[in-house]
Design an enzyme around this catalytic site. Structure first.
Site, PDB file in Angstrom:
ATOM      1  N   LYS A 252       0.826  -1.201   0.000  1.00 30.21           N
ATOM      2  CA  LYS A 252       0.000   0.000   0.000  1.00 30.21           C
ATOM      3  C   LYS A 252       0.868   1.262   0.000  1.00 30.21           C
ATOM      4  O   LYS A 252       0.502   2.280  -0.566  1.00 30.21           O
ATOM      5  CB  LYS A 252      -0.919  -0.033   1.229  1.00 30.21           C
ATOM      6  N   ARG A 253       2.010   1.152   0.615  1.00 33.36           N
ATOM      7  CA  ARG A 253       2.883   2.321   0.716  1.00 33.36           C
ATOM      8  C   ARG A 253       3.292   2.861  -0.662  1.00 33.36           C
ATOM      9  O   ARG A 253       3.528   4.030  -0.842  1.00 33.36           O
ATOM     10  CB  ARG A 253       4.134   1.992   1.535  1.00 33.36           C
TER      11      ARG A 253
END
Ligand code: GLU
Length: 481
Positions: A252-253
């Site tokens: 997700k980062r």
């Protein structure tokens, strides 16, 4: 032959990571390609990670993707409950059985002692079996009765090796003395994943355990548990991770990693499923577009790829575009409408005509708002747009074309694509110029952008006569100025 039973066992985190979804898909396809059952089990024993509504996200995602489960919390089945927290009381007796057989033991070590041990051993840390050697079962029972907190640990042999064969990774052998005495029951009475997955997979009759390769290294410990219970070991299929690049997991980062990130942008679940199917599995042919039915037919576990799968957002976008192009008009209208309603064209223009212009030009629906923004409001564009080498236009050619086009269009008895087309073509012929020398300037005047969905004719039709003429006038004014 035994009926194949596979399970998808997500933890309810509130989001469906694409890697997880791909695991679910392969697990589903494995069952369905063999006439087997696909089971959904919710692994929520980590109460610290509990997220309200998260289980619903799992149901909704599976349903949207067309992966129907045969058994699960919401549909029932003979092996329930299918939510681990509701099975809480079932695990302790199994752990106790192992304790009595010397294959597990109670551990009362304080967090401080474990901390110290960790500091001493550094990277090599593993529990030192202190309680196995110093606490008898009678003493343990007494301390538990007195309310002392405890965990139950697996008693892993310190000699010998453990081997197993994975369908993707082949035979894996580990030295037992590298394995840690992992916790089976936590201080809060809940089983760890490490324990619950074995108990549940056995009790639920799972024949093929399919999951991410991050569980590969713990699998020998699970096998020791199966052996301790005298249970049949399932077939293992560990799936390579979905990666962003050669060295990083898709996370997700780094941007979009969840199913909802893509559906929010107007990606179609069918296209996402199709893309994920090919991300680490190959049909052995060049076919790229698959319906779920076709995937069920074609899927073969032996064609799973062992190397990490690198997620290619461009390919996914392309595939989604192919799905959009293949939609029938009615389905497309249904999809595109909410995007128009949320954009600057809301409630204006003919959505069907507008949709037709966009259908072959978009890869995902969230491109729409920007692509249609020029319709209600003509952008303040630069006259440089009128210069186009290939179209052989420049501001002088354009000014001349716009003046004539205005006249030709203003007097049309009807305003539709055919009439506009015929008028402009007649003009081109009369002037003896190239098509682009009229169409390009008119399109620029109508849109004010370098590229637009549709050309001069379609856009003039959608804008209507009055607005089209006003925009051409504006172009003339700019070119004169
Ligand atoms: N709950 C685990 C996860 O979400 C499942 C792993 C498994 O399939 O055994 O990663």
């Amino acid at each position: 032959m035994k009926t194949v039973r596979t399970r998808f066992a997500p933890s309810p985190t509130g989001f469906m990571h694409l890697g997880n979804l791909r695991s679910a898909l392969y697990t589903y396809l494995m069952a369905k390609s063999q006439g087997g059952k696909f089971i959904l089990r919710i692994e929520d024993t980590d109460s610290a990670r509990y997220v309200e509504g998260a289980t619903q996200v799992i149901y909704d995602t599976l349903a949207a993707c067309g992966m129907e489960h045969d058994e699960g919390p919401d549909v029932g089945g003979d092996y329930g409950p299918y939510i681990q927290s509701q099975r809480k009381d079932l695990y302790l007796p199994y752990a106790r059985r192992l304790v009595e057989e010397g294959k597990a033991y109670y551990c009362f070590c304080t967090p401080e002692r474990l901390e110290q041990l960790r500091a001493q051993m550094g990277e090599e840390y593993k529990y030192d079996k202190h309680c196995l050697h110093t606490v008898t079962l009678e003493e343990a029972d007494r301390r538990i009765a007195a309310g002392e907190p405890y965990v139950i640990r697996q008693n892993v042999p310190t000699t010998g090796t453990t081997s197993f064969t994975d369908m993707v990774y082949g035979t894996i052998t580990v030295e037992n003395d590298t394995l840690d005495d992992m916790i089976l029951i936590k201080a809060d009475g809940m089983p760890t994943y490490n324990f619950a997955n074995v108990i549940d997979d056995h009790l639920m009759g799972i024949t093929h355990v399919m999951r991410g390769s991050e569980y590969l290294s713990s699998t020998p410990k699970y096998n020791l548990l199966y052996e301790a219970f005298g249970w049949e070991i399932p077939v293992y299929v560990h799936l390579p991770q979905v990666m962003r690049d050669a060295t990083h997991k898709l996370s997700k980062r780094d941007g979009d990693a969840y199913f909802s990130d893509y559906t929010d942008k107007g990606y179609l679940p069918e296209a996402i499923v199709n893309y994920l199917a090919l991300l680490g599995w190959s049909p052995g042919t060049t076919q790229e577009i698959f319906t779920m039915e076709e995937l069920k037919q074609a899927f073969d576990i032996h064609n799973l790829n062992k190397s990490p799968a690198i997620f290619d957002a461009t390919k996914l976008a392309w595939m989604n575009g192919e799905y959009i192009k293949a939609m029938d008009e009615k389905t497309f209208d249904g999809h595109v409408r909410p995007w128009f309603d949320r954009s600057a064209v809301a409630g204006r223009y003919d959505y069907t005509k507008l949709g037709r212009l966009l259908k072959t030009r978009i890869q995902h629906f969230d491109e729409i708002p920007e692509m249609v923004a020029f319709l209600p409001t003509l952008p303040d564009y630069d006259v440089a747009l009128y210069t186009h080498k290939k179209m052989k236009t420049d501001p002088i050619v354009a000014l001349d074309a716009l003046k004539d086009a205005r006249e030709a269009l203003a007097s049309l008895p009807v305003w539709d694509e055919t009439a506009i087309h015929d008028a402009l073509m007649a003009l081109i012929e009369r002037k003896g110029v190239k098509n682009g020398q009229v169409f390009w300037p008119v399109r620029v005047a109508l849109t004010g952008v370098l590229s637009s969905p549709g050309g001069a004719i379609e856009i003039a039709d959608i804008l209507g006569r009055e607005e089209s003429l006003a925009r051409i006038d504006k172009g003339i004014e700019k070119l004169n100025g």
